[in-house]
Motif scaffolding. Structure first.
Motif, short mmCIF file in Angstrom:
data_model
loop_
_atom_site.label_atom_id
_atom_site.label_comp_id
_atom_site.label_asym_id
_atom_site.label_seq_id
_atom_site.Cartn_x
_atom_site.Cartn_y
_atom_site.Cartn_z
N UNK A 135 -5.69 -4.14 4.30
CA UNK A 135 -4.52 -3.81 3.48
C UNK A 135 -3.60 -5.03 3.40
N UNK A 136 -3.20 -5.34 2.18
CA UNK A 136 -2.27 -6.45 1.98
C UNK A 136 -0.85 -5.93 2.24
N UNK A 137 -0.21 -6.36 3.34
CA UNK A 137 1.12 -5.84 3.66
C UNK A 137 2.19 -6.24 2.65
N UNK A 138 1.94 -7.28 1.89
CA UNK A 138 2.91 -7.66 0.87
C UNK A 138 2.91 -6.67 -0.29
N UNK A 139 1.73 -6.16 -0.64
CA UNK A 139 1.62 -5.20 -1.74
C UNK A 139 1.89 -3.77 -1.28
N UNK A 140 1.46 -3.46 -0.07
CA UNK A 140 1.55 -2.09 0.44
C UNK A 140 2.19 -2.10 1.83
N UNK A 141 3.46 -2.42 1.93
CA UNK A 141 4.10 -2.54 3.24
C UNK A 141 4.10 -1.25 4.05
N UNK A 142 4.32 -0.10 3.40
CA UNK A 142 4.36 1.16 4.13
C UNK A 142 2.96 1.59 4.58
N UNK A 143 1.99 1.46 3.69
CA UNK A 143 0.61 1.79 4.06
C UNK A 143 0.15 0.92 5.22
#
Length: 215
Positions: free
Chosen positions: A169-177
């Motif tokens: 998971x890319x934390x920049x695109x999906x920080x909550x996920x």
């Protein structure tokens, strides 16, 4: 040992066993006959067709729900007990339970859970319209929870395989996920079920009480 006579109960029991092993798609009159070691035509003396057999399976499973309903208990406790009783059946017959929720049953076994639920809601003061709406909402929640729990649908149900791999998971695109990936990757089915039941009960309790015919 003498062979047990062929009966509707034996045929239904064989179908239940087959469904739990291989799923409902495996059921045919010929296959059930083979399971019982009899000719396929002999089944029709007890069950008219496959559709009737599947309804018989659903009714047999529903008839094993153990209701310990106390009419003097608070309606919220009665709703909790009814929801838990249905979930318990799903544990014993996970694949057959999916058959139960997919069929319209007009038998006593099929109508009894509906009668108990409606009687509970009506005794709590809900009018007919709200009682039916609440029942349908509860059924939708319970069925959805059980579908996930017994593995029929994978959505948010990582029983065997994590839904989310943090490293993918890319934390920049999906920080909550990304941040909640460990929680999304695990599931306490009982805790989730109880949380949902309590949430619904609180929402139902907040509904305004209406007299019959007032909308």
């Amino acid at each position: 040992m003498p062979t047990e006579p062929l009966s509707r109960a034996r045929i239904v029991a064989a179908a239940i066993d087959l469904i739990e092993r291989e799923g409902a798609d495996a059921v045919s009159m010929r296959r059930i006959a083979a399971e019982l070691g009899v000719g396929a035509m002999s089944l029709y003396n007890h069950v008219p067709n496959k559709d009737a057999l599947l309804s018989g399976v659903a009714e047999a499973v529903l008839s094993e729900i153990e209701f310990t309903d106390d009419p003097d208990a608070d309606w919220t406790d009665r709703v909790r007990a009814q929801a838990r009783a249905f979930r318990q059946i799903a544990h014993g017959y996970p694949r057959c339970t999916m058959l139960v929720v997919s069929r319209q049953l007009q038998s006593n076994a099929g109508l009894l859970p509906v009668e108990r639920a409606l009687a509970t809601l009506r005794s709590a003061g809900f009018d007919g319209v709200d009682a039916v709406r609440v029942l349908r909402m509860f059924i939708a929640f319970i069925v959805g929870s059980l579908l996930r729990e017994v593995g029929v649908t994978p959505a948010f149900a990582p029983a065997r395989h994590p839904m989310v791999s943090p490293e993918e998971v890319d934390p920049a695109l999906f920080p909550e996920v990304s941040a909640l990936a460990p929680l999304l990757g695990g599931c306490d089915h009982e805790a989730d079920f109880e949380f949902g039941v309590e949430l619904l009960i609180q929402a139902i309790a907040a509904l305004p009480q209406r007299k019959e015919g007032t909308r």
